[in-house]
Design a protein around this motif. Structure first.
Motif, short mmCIF file in Angstrom:
data_model
loop_
_atom_site.label_atom_id
_atom_site.label_comp_id
_atom_site.label_asym_id
_atom_site.label_seq_id
_atom_site.Cartn_x
_atom_site.Cartn_y
_atom_site.Cartn_z
N UNK A 2 56.16 27.26 -22.28
CA UNK A 2 55.96 27.46 -23.14
C UNK A 2 54.50 27.67 -23.79
N UNK A 3 55.17 28.34 -24.86
CA UNK A 3 53.70 28.62 -25.70
C UNK A 3 52.84 28.49 -27.06
N UNK A 4 53.95 28.18 -27.50
CA UNK A 4 54.64 27.11 -29.22
C UNK A 4 53.11 26.00 -28.53
N UNK A 5 52.13 25.80 -30.15
CA UNK A 5 51.38 24.79 -30.38
C UNK A 5 50.24 25.16 -29.18
N UNK A 6 49.70 26.03 -28.85
CA UNK A 6 48.80 25.93 -27.74
C UNK A 6 48.08 27.64 -28.15
N UNK A 7 45.66 27.17 -28.48
CA UNK A 7 45.89 28.44 -28.59
C UNK A 7 44.17 28.31 -28.04
N UNK A 8 45.05 27.82 -26.70
CA UNK A 8 43.59 28.55 -25.65
C UNK A 8 44.03 28.88 -24.74
N UNK A 9 44.03 30.46 -24.57
CA UNK A 9 44.51 31.41 -24.05
C UNK A 9 43.83 31.30 -22.31
N UNK A 10 42.81 30.70 -21.91
CA UNK A 10 41.87 29.91 -20.46
C UNK A 10 42.75 29.11 -20.16
N UNK A 20 53.98 22.87 -11.51
CA UNK A 20 53.69 22.60 -13.23
C UNK A 20 52.98 21.49 -13.85
N UNK A 21 52.60 20.92 -14.77
CA UNK A 21 52.33 19.92 -15.23
C UNK A 21 51.80 20.16 -16.99
N UNK A 22 52.22 19.06 -17.93
CA UNK A 22 51.88 18.52 -19.04
C UNK A 22 52.85 19.38 -19.87
N UNK A 49 47.25 20.48 -23.77
CA UNK A 49 48.08 19.50 -24.69
C UNK A 49 48.50 20.47 -26.26
N UNK A 50 50.20 20.22 -25.70
CA UNK A 50 50.39 20.98 -27.57
C UNK A 50 49.77 20.34 -28.97
N UNK A 51 49.05 20.85 -29.52
CA UNK A 51 48.86 21.09 -30.75
C UNK A 51 49.73 20.17 -31.38
N UNK A 52 49.82 18.87 -32.92
CA UNK A 52 50.66 18.62 -33.06
C UNK A 52 50.67 19.86 -34.80
N UNK A 53 51.41 19.49 -35.07
CA UNK A 53 51.90 20.18 -37.24
C UNK A 53 51.26 19.37 -37.77
N UNK A 54 50.38 19.76 -38.30
CA UNK A 54 49.96 19.17 -39.41
C UNK A 54 50.90 19.01 -40.65
N UNK A 55 51.38 16.97 -40.82
CA UNK A 55 51.78 16.52 -41.35
C UNK A 55 51.90 16.19 -42.74
#
Length: 106
Positions: A2-10, A20-22, A49-55
């Motif tokens: 999964x690449x969803x809610x991720x922002x760090x390509x490194x 795998x983990x997380x 850790x995936x970001x949480x969407x803004x509520x």
């Protein structure tokens, strides 16, 4: 994975599915691999850790539902769809493509 809610390509790593983990998608895939007796599978996953969407209820579909009348499942009943940045999935593709090329030229 999964690449969803991720922002760090490194934070992406190449590993066997069982290392795998997380990543929530990797967890589901590990279970399916065990059920189907798959002993090894190369994957790219993120240790971020995936970001949480803004509520924000002002922009939420929960407050301003736009589903057509008669829709079986309303948007207020659906799970949050993971978003992604344009550059993150492409980085994952480049990582796995590089590994495939390395394996082919060995």
């Amino acid at each position: 994975m999964g690449a969803g809610n991720k922002v760090d390509p490194t934070a992406f790593k190449l590993a066997d599915i069982y290392e795998t983990s997380i990543c929530p998608l990797a967890k589901v895939m590990r279970k399916l691999c065990r059920q189907n007796d798959i002993k090894a599978l190369k994957v790219v996953y993120s240790q971020e850790t995936p970001l949480e969407p803004v509520r924000d209820m002002a922009i939420s579909c929960h407050a301003h539902c736009i589903c057509p009348p008669g829709t079986a499942r309303k948007c207020t009943q659906r799970r949050q769809v993971p978003g992604s940045n344009a550059f993150v999935p492409s980085v994952v593709g480049l990582i796995i493509a590089g590994k495939v090329i390395k394996d082919l030229i060995k």
